[in-house]
Design an enzyme around this catalytic site. Structure first.
Site, PDB file in Angstrom:
ATOM      1  N   SER A   1       4.261  -3.366  -4.295  1.00 32.43           N
ATOM      2  CA  SER A   1       4.156  -2.526  -3.102  1.00 32.43           C
ATOM      3  C   SER A   1       3.731  -1.105  -3.454  1.00 32.43           C
ATOM      4  CB  SER A   1       5.503  -2.468  -2.376  1.00 32.43           C
ATOM      5  OG  SER A   1       5.869  -3.735  -1.911  1.00 32.43           O
TER       6      SER A   1
HETATM    7  N1  SAH Z   1       9.120  -6.181  -3.633  1.00 36.74           N
HETATM    8  C1  SAH Z   1       7.857  -6.209  -4.364  1.00 36.74           C
HETATM    9  C2  SAH Z   1       6.698  -6.610  -3.503  1.00 36.74           C
HETATM   10  C3  SAH Z   1       6.764  -8.016  -3.153  1.00 36.74           C
HETATM   11  S1  SAH Z   1       5.306  -8.671  -2.398  1.00 36.74           S
HETATM   12  C4  SAH Z   1       7.596  -4.859  -4.999  1.00 36.74           C
HETATM   13  O1  SAH Z   1       8.526  -4.089  -5.165  1.00 36.74           O
HETATM   14  O2  SAH Z   1       6.480  -4.565  -5.371  1.00 36.74           O
HETATM   15  C5  SAH Z   1       6.076  -9.944  -1.461  1.00 36.74           C
HETATM   16  C6  SAH Z   1       6.773 -11.028  -2.222  1.00 36.74           C
HETATM   17  O3  SAH Z   1       7.345 -11.886  -1.242  1.00 36.74           O
HETATM   18  C7  SAH Z   1       5.873 -11.913  -3.075  1.00 36.74           C
HETATM   19  O4  SAH Z   1       6.360 -11.948  -4.378  1.00 36.74           O
HETATM   20  C8  SAH Z   1       5.970 -13.285  -2.401  1.00 36.74           C
HETATM   21  O5  SAH Z   1       5.922 -14.362  -3.313  1.00 36.74           O
HETATM   22  C9  SAH Z   1       7.320 -13.213  -1.735  1.00 36.74           C
HETATM   23  N2  SAH Z   1       7.505 -14.131  -0.614  1.00 36.74           N
HETATM   24  C10 SAH Z   1       6.619 -14.523   0.330  1.00 36.74           C
HETATM   25  N3  SAH Z   1       7.186 -15.384   1.197  1.00 36.74           N
HETATM   26  C11 SAH Z   1       8.477 -15.537   0.791  1.00 36.74           C
HETATM   27  C12 SAH Z   1       9.577 -16.286   1.278  1.00 36.74           C
HETATM   28  N4  SAH Z   1       9.503 -17.078   2.349  1.00 36.74           N
HETATM   29  N5  SAH Z   1      10.754 -16.196   0.605  1.00 36.74           N
HETATM   30  C13 SAH Z   1      10.889 -15.409  -0.480  1.00 36.74           C
HETATM   31  N6  SAH Z   1       9.884 -14.663  -0.986  1.00 36.74           N
HETATM   32  C14 SAH Z   1       8.686 -14.726  -0.357  1.00 36.74           C
END
Ligand code: SAH
Length: 209
Positions: A60
């Site tokens: 992010s």
């Molecule tokens: N928190 C991270 C950004 C994550 S991007 C940071 O600090 O940079 C979003 C994440 O959500 C991805 O890793 C993706 O695999 C996960 N994701 C998507 N759908 C999901 C679901 N249903 N349950 C859990 N994780 C999910």
């Protein structure tokens, strides 16, 4: 490239964009974001931008992490936070210094395993990890004082609303791809109260099987 000066520039930029909490700004300065991305991208890791981390996912944007963290610590009174969408664990690492315990759920197992090791290497121990579908939350340890979702849903996930404590707060991007609003939902005794924190762009919260 990952020097104090580059980090200072990032902090200045976050302040210009309206991040006010010195605690959040200090935490962002101190967490080594270059260790959350591939070496090839390390030189860009203190830019205020999302970056690819493989498997179609991203780390992010620092501004968004700062904004969500600021909103969470402003409104959450307790110690227990559920995070959905662990990804590379950058948001998790930022949150870990503000709460007693972070429970975090990620759908992609290989990503989760790497992240677990990464946070251990950084001596962050107050995080519990789960491979699973975040739409369902993590009932075992709920209800939570705060829930933060790092992927966008078309509508509010019911299970997450149910896993909020009375007085608890959920922060989640809601809407179609690329044009979501960041929504803060507070659970009161007899109703949920919502507030719009502004437009954002997240990867989708995938429906698990
Ligand atoms: N928190 C991270 C950004 C994550 S991007 C940071 O600090 O940079 C979003 C994440 O959500 C991805 O890793 C993706 O695999 C996960 N994701 C998507 N759908 C999901 C679901 N249903 N349950 C859990 N994780 C999910």
């Amino acid at each position: 490239m990952t020097s104090d000066r580059t980090r200072d520039r990032l902090i200045e930029r976050l302040k210009e964009q309206g991040i006010e909490s010195n605690l959040v700004l200090e935490r962002i300065r101190n967490v080594p974001r270059h260790l959350f991305v591939d070496e090839a991208l390390a030189s860009r890791s203190y830019e205020d931008t999302a970056l690819p981390i493989g498997l179609g996912q991203t780390i992010s944007q620092p501004y968004i992490v700062a904004k969500m963290t600021e909103a969470l610590i402003d409104s959450v009174k307790g110690d227990f936070v559920l995070e959905i969408g662990t990804g590379c664990g950058y948001q998790t690492a930022i949150l870990a210094s503000f709460f007693k315990k972070i429970y975090t759920v990620e759908l992609i197992r290989s990503l989760l395993l790497k992240t677990k090791q990464r946070l251990r290497d950084m001596n962050i121990y107050n995080v519990q990890f789960r491979h699973g579908d975040g739409w369902k939350g993590w009932q075992k340890y709920g209800p939570y004082d705060g829930i933060i979702v790092a992927a966008a849903a078309p509508e509010l996930p019911n299970d997450l609303l149910e896993q909020l404590n009375i007085g608890g707060v959920l922060i989640i991007p809601i809407g179609p791809p690329r044009e979501q609003e960041l929504i803060l939902v507070k659970r009161n005794h007899d109703h949920y109260e919502t507030k719009n924190l502004g437009s954002v762009s997240f990867v989708p919260l995938v429906k698990g099987k």
